[in-house]
Design a protein around this motif. Structure first.
Motif, PDB file in Angstrom:
ATOM      1  N   SER A 187     -19.424   0.416   7.210  1.00 21.18           N
ATOM      2  CA  SER A 187     -20.081   1.583   7.805  1.00 21.18           C
ATOM      3  C   SER A 187     -21.033   2.192   6.787  1.00 21.18           C
ATOM      4  N   GLU A 188     -21.836   3.112   7.263  1.00 15.64           N
ATOM      5  CA  GLU A 188     -22.784   3.799   6.380  1.00 15.64           C
ATOM      6  C   GLU A 188     -22.055   4.596   5.298  1.00 15.64           C
ATOM      7  N   SER A 189     -20.969   5.287   5.675  1.00 18.48           N
ATOM      8  CA  SER A 189     -20.223   6.100   4.705  1.00 18.48           C
ATOM      9  C   SER A 189     -19.639   5.242   3.593  1.00 18.48           C
ATOM     10  N   ILE A 190     -19.045   4.129   3.967  1.00 21.60           N
ATOM     11  CA  ILE A 190     -18.445   3.225   2.981  1.00 21.60           C
ATOM     12  C   ILE A 190     -19.523   2.672   2.056  1.00 21.60           C
ATOM     13  N   GLN A 191     -20.644   2.298   2.613  1.00 23.27           N
ATOM     14  CA  GLN A 191     -21.723   1.733   1.809  1.00 23.27           C
ATOM     15  C   GLN A 191     -22.304   2.765   0.850  1.00 23.27           C
ATOM     16  N   ARG A 192     -22.391   4.016   1.285  1.00 27.92           N
ATOM     17  CA  ARG A 192     -22.899   5.080   0.400  1.00 27.92           C
ATOM     18  C   ARG A 192     -22.024   5.232  -0.835  1.00 27.92           C
ATOM     19  N   VAL A 193     -20.694   5.171  -0.631  1.00 24.95           N
ATOM     20  CA  VAL A 193     -19.766   5.278  -1.758  1.00 24.95           C
ATOM     21  C   VAL A 193     -19.930   4.079  -2.692  1.00 24.95           C
ATOM     22  N   LYS A 194     -20.032   2.888  -2.119  1.00 26.62           N
ATOM     23  CA  LYS A 194     -20.203   1.681  -2.943  1.00 26.62           C
ATOM     24  C   LYS A 194     -21.491   1.741  -3.750  1.00 26.62           C
ATOM     25  N   ASP A 195     -22.573   2.166  -3.105  1.00 23.52           N
ATOM     26  CA  ASP A 195     -23.863   2.241  -3.786  1.00 23.52           C
ATOM     27  C   ASP A 195     -23.829   3.247  -4.934  1.00 23.52           C
ATOM     28  N   TRP A 196     -23.128   4.365  -4.706  1.00 24.70           N
ATOM     29  CA  TRP A 196     -23.071   5.394  -5.747  1.00 24.70           C
ATOM     30  C   TRP A 196     -22.197   4.948  -6.920  1.00 24.70           C
ATOM     31  N   CYS A 197     -21.075   4.311  -6.628  1.00 23.69           N
ATOM     32  CA  CYS A 197     -20.142   3.901  -7.689  1.00 23.69           C
ATOM     33  C   CYS A 197     -20.669   2.719  -8.504  1.00 23.69           C
ATOM     34  N   LYS A 198     -21.458   1.866  -7.885  1.00 18.40           N
ATOM     35  CA  LYS A 198     -22.044   0.706  -8.577  1.00 18.40           C
ATOM     36  C   LYS A 198     -20.985  -0.127  -9.300  1.00 18.40           C
ATOM     37  N   ASN A 199     -19.906  -0.407  -8.567  1.00 15.36           N
ATOM     38  CA  ASN A 199     -18.801  -1.240  -9.067  1.00 15.36           C
ATOM     39  C   ASN A 199     -18.035  -0.630 -10.232  1.00 15.36           C
ATOM     40  N   GLN A 200     -18.266   0.643 -10.519  1.00 14.07           N
ATOM     41  CA  GLN A 200     -17.484   1.321 -11.552  1.00 14.07           C
ATOM     42  C   GLN A 200     -16.210   1.891 -10.935  1.00 14.07           C
ATOM     43  N   PRO A 201     -15.099   1.959 -11.686  1.00 11.56           N
ATOM     44  CA  PRO A 201     -13.843   2.500 -11.146  1.00 11.56           C
ATOM     45  C   PRO A 201     -13.971   3.983 -10.815  1.00 11.56           C
ATOM     46  N   TYR A 202     -13.242   4.396  -9.789  1.00 14.07           N
ATOM     47  CA  TYR A 202     -13.301   5.799  -9.383  1.00 14.07           C
ATOM     48  C   TYR A 202     -11.920   6.304  -8.969  1.00 14.07           C
ATOM     49  N   VAL A 203     -11.791   7.628  -8.998  1.00 13.95           N
ATOM     50  CA  VAL A 203     -10.578   8.320  -8.548  1.00 13.95           C
ATOM     51  C   VAL A 203     -10.873   8.932  -7.191  1.00 13.95           C
ATOM     52  N   TYR A 204      -9.902   8.853  -6.295  1.00 14.29           N
ATOM     53  CA  TYR A 204     -10.098   9.349  -4.929  1.00 14.29           C
ATOM     54  C   TYR A 204      -9.486  10.735  -4.766  1.00 14.29           C
ATOM     55  N   CYS A 205     -10.279  11.670  -4.203  1.00 13.54           N
ATOM     56  CA  CYS A 205      -9.797  13.008  -3.846  1.00 13.54           C
ATOM     57  C   CYS A 205     -10.222  13.303  -2.406  1.00 13.54           C
ATOM     58  N   GLN A 206      -9.429  14.115  -1.734  1.00 13.54           N
ATOM     59  CA  GLN A 206      -9.756  14.439  -0.333  1.00 13.54           C
ATOM     60  C   GLN A 206      -9.216  15.815   0.028  1.00 13.54           C
ATOM     61  N   GLY A 207      -9.925  16.498   0.927  1.00  8.95           N
ATOM     62  CA  GLY A 207      -9.429  17.755   1.482  1.00  8.95           C
ATOM     63  C   GLY A 207      -9.392  18.904   0.499  1.00  8.95           C
ATOM     64  N   LEU A 208     -10.392  18.990  -0.377  1.00 12.05           N
ATOM     65  CA  LEU A 208     -10.393  20.046  -1.392  1.00 12.05           C
ATOM     66  C   LEU A 208     -11.227  21.246  -0.945  1.00 12.05           C
ATOM     67  N   ASN A 209     -11.167  21.538   0.322  1.00  7.61           N
ATOM     68  CA  ASN A 209     -11.954  22.655   0.858  1.00  7.61           C
ATOM     69  C   ASN A 209     -11.220  23.986   0.777  1.00  7.61           C
ATOM     70  N   MET A 210      -9.933  23.957   0.408  1.00  8.57           N
ATOM     71  CA  MET A 210      -9.158  25.199   0.319  1.00  8.57           C
ATOM     72  C   MET A 210      -8.596  25.379  -1.085  1.00  8.57           C
ATOM     73  N   LEU A 211      -8.508  26.645  -1.511  1.00  7.11           N
ATOM     74  CA  LEU A 211      -8.053  26.933  -2.872  1.00  7.11           C
ATOM     75  C   LEU A 211      -6.612  26.501  -3.111  1.00  7.11           C
ATOM     76  N   ASP A 212      -5.772  26.486  -2.036  1.00  5.04           N
ATOM     77  CA  ASP A 212      -4.374  26.119  -2.247  1.00  5.04           C
ATOM     78  C   ASP A 212      -4.197  24.631  -2.537  1.00  5.04           C
ATOM     79  N   ARG A 213      -5.319  23.879  -2.559  1.00  3.22           N
ATOM     80  CA  ARG A 213      -5.265  22.468  -2.956  1.00  3.22           C
ATOM     81  C   ARG A 213      -5.906  22.248  -4.332  1.00  3.22           C
ATOM     82  N   PHE A 214      -6.187  23.340  -5.023  1.00  4.50           N
ATOM     83  CA  PHE A 214      -6.680  23.327  -6.398  1.00  4.50           C
ATOM     84  C   PHE A 214      -7.926  22.445  -6.582  1.00  4.50           C
ATOM     85  N   PRO A 215      -9.009  22.748  -5.868  1.00  5.14           N
ATOM     86  CA  PRO A 215     -10.220  21.927  -5.992  1.00  5.14           C
ATOM     87  C   PRO A 215     -10.827  21.949  -7.390  1.00  5.14           C
TER      88      PRO A 215
END
Length: 377
Positions: A187-215
């Motif tokens: 998909s476009e979203s998956i490809q955008r992440v791949k293009d940005w990372c350029k095969n470098q390792p990354y850490v995944y975070c999700q749902g950091l829109n609220m303070l109680d998740r310590f963004p």
């Protein structure tokens, strides 16, 4: 000629039937043996009929009380109207399955069909006062089963004296479905992440829109403690991002990719290639203390080790399978969070192997859903 029994699935959702992962999984499980129709209240109060992309027909209603009463006001009035609008439709079904505290009026008042009450959160309104506990006991007597999100939440209600008939209670973890990855999918979203990372390792975070998740703490500790890229899926708290931009300048855009909202079907494909994931919840409220984040289970199901806060339920899971590190904080202590990340990286291969070895433990309990339903008829 045999006919399938019919289940009325009554729920409200803050997002949509397409993106509410647990509602989708329960409905799909039930639909393997029964005819399922969803009666839903959407957060935008829209009225419509249709069929979900996964083949379940639904009908939504618009509440007059929602138009005239502000959010959080006179919830019983709204809940009662919710019940009255759908009550007549229920007579055509063999079983009524209702979801969340908001739908308590159905098991309280409806007596013509067996009822299962599924609680995604701890029903706080029934804990604080004895009169509300008595209401819960009456509902408990009326229900065939009451389903909770995990054992810790059920144990909490037992400890608070809310549960009286333990044999009527069960829990079903919000694990991912067995097949979360289709090899040829892109998909476009998956490809955008791949293009940005350029095969470098990354850490995944999700749902950091609220303070109680310590963004702020999540991103800061990852920048300061690792050399990895950081992919943040979904929203991000506006003020926390402003502070990070002031603190790190262009380093933030070089190290962190904020994807914004992406289709839920794309998320597993981004998680699966991550080095690890971090999941934090502020723990002062019981619902957060005993939470089990869907994104935690997706990471574990895909063999990705995790760093989590010391909330009891997440801690129990990670310690049982040694699939990551439990920080000595819920996320508010930066130094303890850094220590946890360092520990994971220092022993990474061990945690990675344990996570891969145990990933099949985190599969949606389809048989348990069907067992509960069959016993209720």
């Amino acid at each position: 000629m045999s006919f399938k029994k019919k289940i009325a699935f009554v729920c409200s959702t803050r997002i949509s039937l397409e993106h509410d992962d647990r509602i989708r999984k329960v409905c799909l499980s039930l639909s393997t043996l029964y005819n399922v129709n969803v009666f839903v209240l959407f957060s935008d109060n829209r009225e419509e009929t249709g069929t979900t992309s996964y083949g379940i027909p639904y009908k939504s209603i618009s509440l007059k009380s929602r138009k005239y009463l502000s959010s959080g006001k006179l919830l019983f009035v709204k809940a009662y109207e919710f019940y009255k609008r759908f009550k007549k439709s229920l007579k055509d079904y063999n079983l009524v399955w209702v979801v969340d505290e908001y739908a308590f009026v159905f098991p309280l008042l409806y007596k013509k069909r067996p009822i299962i009450w599924e609680l995604h959160e701890i029903p706080q309104h029934f804990i604080s006062r004895n009169i509300m506990k008595r209401v819960f006991w009456y509902i408990e007597k009326r229900c065939s089963y009451i389903i909770h999100a995990n054992k810790e939440r059920l144990d909490y209600l037992v400890d608070k004296g809310v549960v009286r008939q333990a044999n009527k209670h069960s829990y079903i973890h919000n694990y991912p479905q067995e097949s979360v990855i289709v090899p040829s999918y892109s998909s476009e979203s998956i490809q955008r992440v791949k293009d940005w990372c350029k095969n470098q390792p990354y850490v995944y975070c999700q749902g950091l829109n609220m303070l109680d998740r310590f963004p702020y703490n999540s991103v800061k500790t990852l920048i300061d403690t690792t050399n990895y890229k950081i992919v943040v899926v979904g929203g991000f708290h506006k003020e926390a991002k402003i502070i990070l931009e002031k603190e790190y300048g262009k380093i933030l855009s070089e190290r962190v990719f904020f994807t914004g909202a992406i289709p839920s079907i794309d998320i597993p494909y981004i998680i699966k290639d991550a080095k690890f994931s971090i999941v934090l919840y502020e723990s002062s409220h019981p619902n957060r203390m005993y939470c089990e984040a869907t994104r935690l289970f997706y990471a574990l199901r895909l063999g990705v080790p995790v760093v989590v806060g010391n909330n009891e339920t997440m801690r129990n899971t990670v310690e049982q399978y040694q699939c990551g590190v439990v920080a000595n904080t819920d996320g508010r202590d930066l130094s303890e969070l850094k220590n946890a990340i360092t520990k994971l990286l220092d022993n990474y291969e061990e945690y990675k192997q344990n996570t891969v070895k145990n990933k099949d433990k985190f599969v949606w309990e389809n048989d348990k859903v069907l067992e509960v339903a069959s016993k209720a008829f």
